[in-house]
Enzyme design. Sequence first.
Site: not given
Ligand code: BES
Ligand code: ZN
Length: 590
Positions: A127, A261, A263-264, A287-288, A291, A310, A367, A375, A544-545
């Site tokens: 990641q 998710g 978006e790789n 969402h992904e 991206h 975002e 982080d 977002y 999942r954080m």
């Molecule tokens: N790119 C992000 C995840 C991310 C952001 C990872 C910053 C590391 C650093 C991904 O597209 C994302 O936004 N995921 C969200 C999903 C969403 C529907 C808002 C998530 O993980 O909850």
């Molecule tokens: Zn995102």
Amino acid sequence: MSCRDPHSYTDLDQGRVTHMDLDLNVDFDTQRMSGTAILKLAAPVTGPLDLDTRDLEIRKVATPDGAEIKWELGGKDEVMGSRLRLDLPAGTQQVVITYATSPEASALQWLEPAQTDGKKHPYLFSQCQAIHARSVIPAQDSPLARFTFGAKMTVPEALTVVMAAAPGEAAPATDPGRRTFSFEMPQSIPPYLFAFAVGNIVSRDLAPRSRVYTEPETLDRAAYEFAEVDKMLTAAEEVFGPYLWDRFDFLVMPASFPYGGMENPRLTFLTPTLLAGDRSLVNVLAHELAHSWTGNLVTNASIDDFWLNEGFTVWAERRILENLYGKEAKSLAAAIGRNGLDEALAEFGPDSPFTRLKTDGKGHDPDDFYSLVPYEKGFLLVSLFEQAAGREKFADFIKKYIDHFKFTSITTEEFLEFLEQELPGIAAKVDAKKWIYQAGLPENAPEFTSARLEMLQNLARGWSDGLRPDPTEAAGWSAEDWQIFLQELPRKLPLDDCRWLDEKFHLTEQGNAEILSNWLIIAASSGYEPAFDRIRSFLAEVGRMKYLKPLYTALYANEQTKTMAVEIFADNAGSYHPIARGGLERILAS
Ligand code: BES
Ligand code: ZN
């Protein structure tokens, strides 16, 4: 002087890495990847070339014909990692770096078989967003430095490698019992989109351009949940124009994946907590997918412009949902988003610079200041642009924006300049500068309402006055309905109220992770003991954080459950991803 990224040692005036060829051996016993990275430069370079690394063990740097190149590894900065300075002999165009990753690599999680669905094979995944690619590859780890790559990965023969790239062949390695997988990435990517996973991974085709990968045990559920991917892809192409990454495949990860998710490109990573069984959480896939344009084609220049990634993506995600499921679905999603934004704003405080869209993150770990602000505040600003320009005009603008900046990385200011050129006066009309450069939420924030939303909000807001949902009706509520209702309830409820909700709606046994986590936060804040076992098991199951952080925060804030939070963390820290572990340690130290 080129633009500099505050989170990278990259200096594009020195030279630019445009292609990388990796040949890496994955060793599960030592939890190290080792091998070579051949870096190809856009033009010959003489003298210093600075790369980003984090905990990499550099073994040798040489030219392709084997002549050693001098190098120096700087001290470790907690946020940035260590600068690797190469001293290139005149006219160098290729550098071969022999190196190994550390078992502590911040991008990597090495899973024991017990942490996988099948329980038989180990698993490894990466990641890299925002600045963890440097713990896997020596790179100019800034979104300003896009590159293409080829990769060979050698792993135990029982395991499969998947990568955010075009797969080539798998062939027996020279080492007995091992196989080598080859990949090519023809489209240039920013380093944070470098991604792979190794495990017992199988796949199923869902549509001409899409395939789902997962462990065998999860394949049927995943194929059912995301069966509508092709409709989303069509809807997304209507919004943005053609999909330029050939395939849109995705990988459903082990439960410890720290995000919803990622978006790789060509291989989106998804948390298994989306597998609710009723397709109610597919917005994350939308969402992904979105991206693929906003983020992967047009990329933020640095994390300070993260809202460009975002905010636009959330806007597009909701447009796709609207196309597929109607206006109400969009309003409910926007309302859930708004709740999250209000919470984030309250947490940071009204004047916090992290509530600006354009941030100044230098010296801070991305982080640490990751939040819903880029977002949801970003979504609101993009929605304002759309309202001010008119839907048709904005639809044309978006396509043009993507086409103009595709495969580049841009700053907020470059975006504003383009906006002014294409839709003159719009930015001023909505007071865009205030949105972007000032803290908090401006007064002209658009509201998204619907009759259903108001009904749910009124019901929840009347809770303390004795208002209750009708059990028969609420039994038929959708997952979004429940999320909104639970988010709007007071965090701390009398125990009798908790019992009433739980008995009527069996919330502690909920299978939908969004509903469950919202409920468990209330249960934790209220000290509702019948849910404690579920809190323990949930915190042991998921990585999942989005779920871990608020739940640990709620437990830790309540004197009655503070020690429980510390104990649960001690039991599970070893199975969380390094990024999640770091984030939780900060919560439990506060
Ligand atoms: N790119 C992000 C995840 C991310 C952001 C990872 C910053 C590391 C650093 C991904 O597209 C994302 O936004 N995921 C969200 C999903 C969403 C529907 C808002 C998530 O993980 O909850
Ligand atoms: Zn995102």
